[in-house]
Design an enzyme around this catalytic site. Structure first.
Site, PDB file in Angstrom:
ATOM      1  CG  LEU A 179       1.774  -0.947  13.405  1.00  0.00           C
ATOM      2  CD1 LEU A 179       3.090  -0.983  14.152  1.00  0.00           C
ATOM      3  CD2 LEU A 179       1.516   0.441  12.838  1.00  0.00           C
ATOM      4  N   GLY A 227      -1.938 -10.833   9.181  1.00  0.00           N
ATOM      5  CA  GLY A 227      -1.787 -11.979   8.307  1.00  0.00           C
ATOM      6  C   GLY A 227      -2.607 -13.159   8.767  1.00  0.00           C
ATOM      7  CB  ALA A 228      -2.700 -16.631   7.530  1.00  0.00           C
ATOM      8  CB  VAL A 288       2.659  -6.013  13.836  1.00  0.00           C
ATOM      9  CG1 VAL A 288       3.525  -5.013  14.585  1.00  0.00           C
ATOM     10  CG2 VAL A 288       3.443  -7.284  13.575  1.00  0.00           C
ATOM     11  CE  LYS A 340       6.617 -10.234  14.530  1.00  0.00           C
ATOM     12  NZ  LYS A 340       7.765 -10.918  13.878  1.00  0.00           N
ATOM     13  CG  ASP A 362      10.019 -12.303   2.398  1.00  0.00           C
ATOM     14  OD1 ASP A 362       8.868 -12.237   2.859  1.00  0.00           O
ATOM     15  OD2 ASP A 362      10.315 -11.897   1.247  1.00  0.00           O
TER      16      ASP A 362
END
Length: 994
Positions: free
Chosen positions: A642, A645-646, A650, A670, A812
């Site tokens: 889903l 990233g770095a 997920v 996650k 964010d």
């Protein structure tokens, strides 16, 4: 060819264990990590088979009592990276390895309430980096003759006009007489336990007398009913015997009915007739010869309309092959009727063996069906993607039965019907293709451009050249194109591709590849870069010599950069709880959860979490047909990613029993990347502890559980089926209607009433409101209204109000970090771990970090201060995204030095196209340069609640010209106050009176 020899030294140490839970209670979980107190463990002494090309370990035969619960377990030393698959009969079963305290790989198969159908050979296929091997278990039922469920049979009760149904099954069975009233076609089932001296009265269908069940035999005195069956059930299942009947008063069938029996079984046929002439008689013949005396008996009674009902039974206590033939019942007042009795040495299953392929549209109603004739009755399953589904059977008038499967959910692929009885088994395969428009993916290299598509029917390809790097592409390209033959993937998708070799004529130009089929066309545009001239040989020598000298320095420099990058971009959650230490906004510190204790009540069994199915590799012969696209060196994981990233990702998964025992739900998990360091693991554990302290809210993506023991850390969250709000809004642009009145006018109707079925609605003069149902059914209409946009804005404000109450900052807040699920429910999420900010243009380098500068408040952007009021600024930007239907904020303005000057000068975006003056005023209030002048989230929630009420009221006025007293659609989920104070001057358009 390269041959590899596998020695015993290369093979891991394997131990096979049988765990007997010693309890027949169904509450025994599907987890060997939570055994019952009475469980016992037995070493099954796995041994390596010496013969054959495959590496097979064989365990000692497992003997199990009926209805017992067991676990088959394999312990593998030093497993490394492994993938696995359990295979039983024609089913592929989930395998989720975990590690024990000795760091051994543990592979478990749980069998609850053992039955005869679950006995057989279980194979565990294991793929490791070193080798591939199979572990074989043979499971049988102990004392098979003592544990049985036999088909019940009839006999005549001595000296009485009654029929006895006998069950000789163990464990103790329950006997059911099943009766049917021919006029209502309704079955009535009554049950009696077969225990000594237990007498139970049974109520039959209307017009029939009660029956009595006594001792170990079910005795039926009333034998004149239309349809009579006797069924026996115990832990092994259910078996029924129908009292085969020829009714001379019914219209004869074109084909005589057929009755199958195996040698040694009892035969019972009932001939029934009704007539006003009380003196009529009945007789039986077998192949035109009268039955011997003693093989039939007659019963008669008067009905309420003064007619005579006669029944003549033909019976054989144990049939042989000589009892085969046509049994004909004759009467002096009725036409004769016959039935064909066929005596078999063994049972059978007759069905068309040819495999069948189907093509359907995405929303077309469709069911697979298998028409078969079998004796004895079959046990069957439907299988798709290694999951088994219930199999229902129904009888047809011609002696055949049919099984249908409709729960395919329009997933393309191979579906398998498997049937078996005591003497035969049968498997039939179906292929389902879903017709849909192609979707194109494009990529380019220095020498060619390639496009691929998975539409069906298999698409055709065209390539076009665009003029002057513009999207105007009309010149068709005919040379240098190579189309690859379509391949069929595991789940039924057809993949075709087309490649364009680069030539001088198209270098530096935009080209467009288009895939098209009968359902539509999809295109992608590619810019073909123009490479420079090839270097000479001398240049190459000089180049490689330079590289060789510089390589050590490059390596050291790379290590330093990576180390600096790791320090700069250390992972931490976007959500942060704060502790205020002073009266000013910037007098706070983030709560450090590293020292907090983790509450183990959130721990979830790792083996109850399924990331799709681990597909095995094609070097396993039994799996190669199904898993042809898997590589030979990597595990193919079916769980959908889903976000990635770095620091982590997920993934979509299925959790068994996380919300309710015995219920599986979709979840989002996650996790960190495989090579995460200790600081990242510590940060993820801190996030977990923070989420447990935060609590749950409808408009937050809530934590459901976690896996922290004996393996990588998994945080399990709610799964939101429609993805992020940003892409949801963009996908609905063509479906947007400013008001429901537009929808009504479009359909030329006055008011709306929703049907119960999905995608079904119709219009009437009266509106009925059921709050939750209406919300879900509006969603099914696949439209988006201004009211929905208000609803999204309201729900995000509610979620942020909750975070504000919990002293939690988001830092964010944007449409990309809000998820949408069923009922158009919006939930605030944290994607800090699983977002690739390096390739996301929304995150711009600012100092030593990548930041979402277009969503950031001035104090965060220029001073690094984050408060709940800086989240309010971001919420204003999110409002602009919502009411522009997903347009990037500050359109046309790059995030450079000029952008920062604009923010410092007080620049604000214009009113988005779909926002009202009131909503735009809210945005401007959120963008106050002085953070103290921004509204709080409780103020925003109240204001938007009023906006929703006004929008709903306006909808009713537009529908019928008056305001009716109707319950609010939002009253259950959106409490609001009509008296709103944002702490700001009210705009002209929103006074207290309005």
């Amino acid at each position: 060819m390269i041959f590899q020899t596998i020695t015993n030294q290369d093979l891991p140490e394997i131990k096979c264990v049988l765990i007997n839970h010693g309890n027949n209670d169904s509450s025994v979980g599907a987890s060997s990590s939570n055994p019952m107190a009475t469980e016992s463990r037995e070493d099954l002494a796995c041994a390596l088979r010496p013969e054959g090309a495959e590496t097979i370990y064989e365990a000692a035969t497992v003997q199990v009592d009926v209805a017992a619960s067991i676990t088959l377990q394999v312990l593998v030393s030093a497993p490394g990276n492994t993938s696995c698959l359990w295979v039983f009969k024609h089913s592929y079963l989930n395998c989720q390895p975990h590690f024990d305290l000795q760091n051994r790989g543990v592979f478990s198969m749980v069998i609850l309430k053992m039955t005869e159908t679950q006995a057989g050979e279980y194979r565990l296929l294991i793929q490791s980096a070193a080798t591939n091997y199979t572990v074989l278990f043979t499971v049988s039922i102990r004392n098979t003759l003592l544990y049985t469920l036999r088909k019940p049979y009839f006999r005549k009760m001595e000296n009485q006009d009654a029929l006895v149904c006998i069950s000789e099954s163990v464990p103790e069975p329950t006997v059911e007489w099943v009766f049917c009233d021919s006029q209502s076609d309704r079955y009535d089932v009554r049950t009696a336990l077969v225990t000594f001296s237990n007498i139970v009265d049974i109520t039959l269908c209307k017009g029939e007398s009660p029956a009595v069940v006594t001792k170990e035999e079910s005795v039926l005195h009333e034998l004149f009913g239309t349809d009579i069956r006797c069924c026996a059930r115990n832990e092994l299942g259910r078996e029924c015997t129908k009292l085969f009947t020829i009714d001379l008063n019914q219209t004869p069938q074109t084909t005589p009915p057929q009755l199958f029996l195996k040698v040694g079984e009892p035969l019972w046929i009932r001939c029934k007739a009704i007539h006003v002439n009380h003196g009529f008689g009945l007789s039986w013949e077998l192949e035109n010869k009268a039955l011997e005396e003693g093989s039939y008996f007659e019963m008669s009674t008067y009905s309420t309309n003064r007619t005579m009902i006669r029944i003549l039974f033909a019976f054989v206590s144990s049939v042989g092959r000589n009892d085969t033939g046509y049994y004909t019942c004759s009467s002096s007042e009725h036409p004769s009727k016959s039935a064909l009795v066929t005596i078999l040495e063994k049972g059978f299953i007759n069905v068309s063996k040819s495999n069948e392929d189907y093509e359907i549209d995405q929303y077309e109603e469709f069911c697979f069906s298998v028409r078969f004739k079998a004796y004895p009755q079959i046990r069957c399953t439907w299988t798709f993607s290694r999951k088994s589904f219930p199999c229902e059977q129904s009888g047809l008038d011609d002696g055949y039965s049919i099984s249908k499967f409709c729960n395919h959910k329009h997933q393309p692929g191979q579906y398998i019907f498997h049937a078996e009885n005591d003497d035969a088994q049968f498997t039939k395969e179906f292929t389902l293709n879903i017709r849909r428009k192609p979707q194109v993916l494009a990529e380019a290299s220095a020498s060619q451009a390639s496009c691929s598509s998975d539409g069906y029917p298999i698409p055709s390809w065209t390539w076009k050249k665009c003029s002057d790097k513009s999207p105007n592409c009309t010149e068709e390209i005919t040379e240098g194109i190579w189309n690859k033959k379509a391949n069929k993937k595991v789940f039924g998708q057809w993949i075709s591709s087309s490649t364009l070799n680069m030539s001088e004529a198209i270098k530096g130009f935009l080209v467009k590849c288009c895939a098209y089929n009968a359902l539509g066309t999809s295109c992608e545009t590619i810019l073909l870069s123009s490479p420079g001239p090839f270097p000479s040989i001398q240049d190459n020598i000089s180049f490689y010599a330079t590289i060789g000298l510089c390589l050590p320095f490059i390596a050291v420099l790379t290590m330093l950069i990576c180390h600096k990058y790791k320090k700069q971009f250390r992972y931490e959650s976007q959500l942060q709880m704060v502790q205020v230490s002073g009266s000013l906004d910037n007098e706070y510190f983030y709560v450090d959860f590293r020292e907090y204790e983790y509450d183990l009540k959130w721990e979830f069994p790792r083996e109850n979490l399924e990331f799709g199915k681990n597909r095995m590799f094609r070097l396993f012969p039994s799996c190669g047909k199904i898993l042809s696209e898997c590589s030979l060196t990597h595990t193919c994981l079916a769980g959908k990613v889903l976000g990635s990233g770095a620091f982590g990702k997920v993934m979509n998964a299925t959790a068994y029993g996380i919300s309710k025992t015995g219920v599986s739900i979709q979840v989002a998990v996650k996790m960190l990347k495989e090579k995460a360091d200790s600081s990242e693991r510590e940060a993820l554990m801190s996030e977990l502890k923070m989420m447990t302290h935060l609590g749950s809210h409808e408009n937050i993506v809530n934590l459901l559980g976690a896996c922290t023991l004996s393996g990588p850390i998994y945080l399990i969250f709610e799964y939101c089926c429609y993805g992020d709000l940003l892409n949801y809004l963009r996908s609905k642009r063509e479906k947007f209607h400013r008001t429901w009145t537009e929808i009504f006018k479009e359909h030329n109707f006055t008011s709306l009433h929703f049907g119960k079925n999905e995608d079904q609605f119709y219009f009437t003069d009266e509106i009925e409101y059921e709050n939750q149902k209406r919300l879900e059914e509006e969603e099914d209409l696949n439209v988006l209204t201004f009211e929905d946009l208000l609803c999204f804005a309201y729900q995000v404000a509610k979620g942020m109000e909750f975070l504000e109450f919990k002293s939690c900052l988001h830092r964010d807040l944007a449409a990309r970090n809000v998820l949408v699920t069923h009922g158009k429910v919006a939930k605030i999420a944290d994607f800090g771990l699983a977002r690739d900010i390096m390739s996301d243009s929304n995150y711009v380098i600012r100092g030593n970090a990548r930041l979402p500068v277009k969503w950031m408040a001035p104090e965060s952007l220029f001073e690094g201060i984050y408060t709940i009021k800086s989240d309010v600024w971001s919420y204003g930007i999110l409002l602009w995204e919502i009411f522009s239907l997903g347009v990037n904020p500050y359109p046309g303005i790059p995030a450079d030095a000029n952008f920062y000057k604009l923010i410092q000068s007080g620049f604000k975006m214009d009113q988005p196209f779909y926002a009202t003056e009131e909503i735009y005023f809210i945005m401007q209030s959120c963008w106050a340069f002085d953070s103290r002048k921004r509204p709080s989230f409780p103020n925003l929630t109240s204001f938007l609640g009023c906006q929703l009420a006004d929008a709903e009221e306006a909808m009713y006025q537009n529908m019928d010209g008056r305001v009716s007293e109707r319950p609010s659609v939002y009253q259950n989920r959106r409490p609001y106050s009509r008296e709103v104070d944002l702490g700001l001057p009210s705009p002209q358009v929103h006074t207290e009176d309005s």
